[in-house]
Write an enzyme that holds these catalytic residues in place. Structure first.
Site, mmCIF file in Angstrom:
data_model
loop_
_atom_site.group_PDB
_atom_site.id
_atom_site.type_symbol
_atom_site.label_atom_id
_atom_site.label_comp_id
_atom_site.label_asym_id
_atom_site.label_seq_id
_atom_site.Cartn_x
_atom_site.Cartn_y
_atom_site.Cartn_z
ATOM 1 C CB CYS A 182 -0.752 0.081 1.098
ATOM 2 S SG CYS A 182 -1.916 1.030 1.573
ATOM 3 C CB CYS A 195 -3.781 6.181 6.307
ATOM 4 S SG CYS A 195 -4.417 7.690 6.138
HETATM 5 S S1 SF4 Z 1 -7.622 12.623 4.444
HETATM 6 FE FE1 SF4 Z 1 -6.825 10.575 5.012
HETATM 7 S S2 SF4 Z 1 -8.537 9.367 4.294
HETATM 8 FE FE2 SF4 Z 1 -8.822 11.222 3.475
HETATM 9 S S3 SF4 Z 1 -8.076 11.381 1.416
HETATM 10 FE FE3 SF4 Z 1 -6.592 12.082 2.711
HETATM 11 S S4 SF4 Z 1 -5.396 10.206 3.272
HETATM 12 FE FE4 SF4 Z 1 -7.365 9.482 2.386
#
Ligand code: SF4
Length: 299
Positions: free
Chosen positions: A61, A289
């Site tokens: 990923c 993330c």
């Molecule tokens: S804020 Fe986080 S979940 Fe939303 S698009 Fe960006 S990386 Fe993806």
């Protein structure tokens, strides 16, 4: 590289090309084999990538931006804004480095790390074409997934590429009011036109679209949410991937209970919408993330 002729070095410089590689700033491994990498870039920025082994599947990923401008409420990366886009080289190098460090040939790639992939469109598509190329990594487009929060012009542009990549949409809510609150992108690209763009992608490519739906306790896992989602997706060539929420430090959100997650999945399956619950990976790591980078910065 002083062993290269000066003329060639000047040409590389003029073309804005650089030769180098990412450095591993931090590496965290979980008992299930998941490994999170924090890579250092030339300008001192960092990005995250994750290696996910699963039987004979070896997935990476990868990130497409340093930070992210989209500000999704449930996401650690989104709270710190965008620093910059990654270059094509920086995108590909995450993949090459992990393949080398793990000593495996990768089978699947997902643009789902930090950043919104379709806001770094040109660099991403160039990377995918290199990954596809027999002289590059020679990996088929069907093994690559682009996950977007719903940038409609990017989805339409991707449709025109006829690339056969998998498209995943981070939906997370089935009505505009709730999605506006969770994902500010929805104010610009609301649900109905987004799904229309997805339908266009399905018809033009013949590919099924995946909808990612993170279940947050009492927020988007209620009976009316399941009913709204069914109303939106019924009859569409799609798959729903339910994701148990991974708590972000400082966030008021909690994960749905296991029984609520299974109830939600059963409702969708009963409506003949193919639904799976994402297997949790690397839960002992700093998880969702953006969190590895947060830890690195001492947050
Ligand atoms: S804020 Fe986080 S979940 Fe939303 S698009 Fe960006 S990386 Fe993806």
């Amino acid at each position: 590289m002083t062993n290269l002729p000066m003329e060639l070095r000047n040409q590389l410089d003029k073309a804005g090309l650089s030769i180098g590689c990412l450095t591993v700033v931090e590496r965290e491994a979980a008992p299930d084999g998941t490994v999170k990498y924090l890579f250092g870039l030339d300008d001192g920025s960092t990005v995250e990538s994750v290696y996910l082994p699963d039987d004979d599947r070896h997935t990476v990923c990868f990130s497409t931006q340093v930070g992210c401008p989209m500000g999704c409420l449930f996401c650690a990366t989104g709270q710190n804004g965008l620093t910059r886009n990654l270059t094509t080289g920086e995108i590909i190098d995450q993949i090459l480095r992990i393949s080398k460090f793990q000593g495996v040939t990768l089978t699947n790639l997902v643009a789902m790390g930090q950043g919104e992939p379709l806001l770094n469109y040109d660099a991403l598509i160039k990377a995918i074409r290199i990954i596809n190329d027999p002289k590059g990594l020679s990996m088929g487009a069907r093994r690559i997934t682009i996950s977007t929060c719903g940038i409609i012009p990017g989805v339409l542009k991707l449709t025109e590429e006829q690339l056969q990549v998998n498209l995943a949409i981070s939906l997370h809510a089935a009505d505009d009011d709730l999605r506006n609150r969770l994902m500010p992108v929805n104010k610009k690209y609301p649900i109905v036109p987004l799904l229309k763009a997805c339908q266009e992608y399905i018809e033009r490519t013949g590919r099924r679209v995946t909808f990612e739906y993170t279940l947050i306790d009492g927020i988007n896992d209620r009976p009316q949410d399941a009913a709204n989602l069914i109303r939106l997706l019924r009859g569409m060539l799609c798959h729903v991937n339910l994701i148990p929420f991974n708590p972000v430090p400082g966030s008021p959100f909690r994960r749905s209970t296991p029984s609520q997650i299974h109830w939600f999945a059963a409702e969708l399956n009963r409506a003949h919408i193919e639904t799976t619950i994402r297997k949790e990976r690397g839960t002992t790591l700093t998880a969702a993330c953006g969190q590895l980078q947060g830890k690195f910065r001492g947050e």
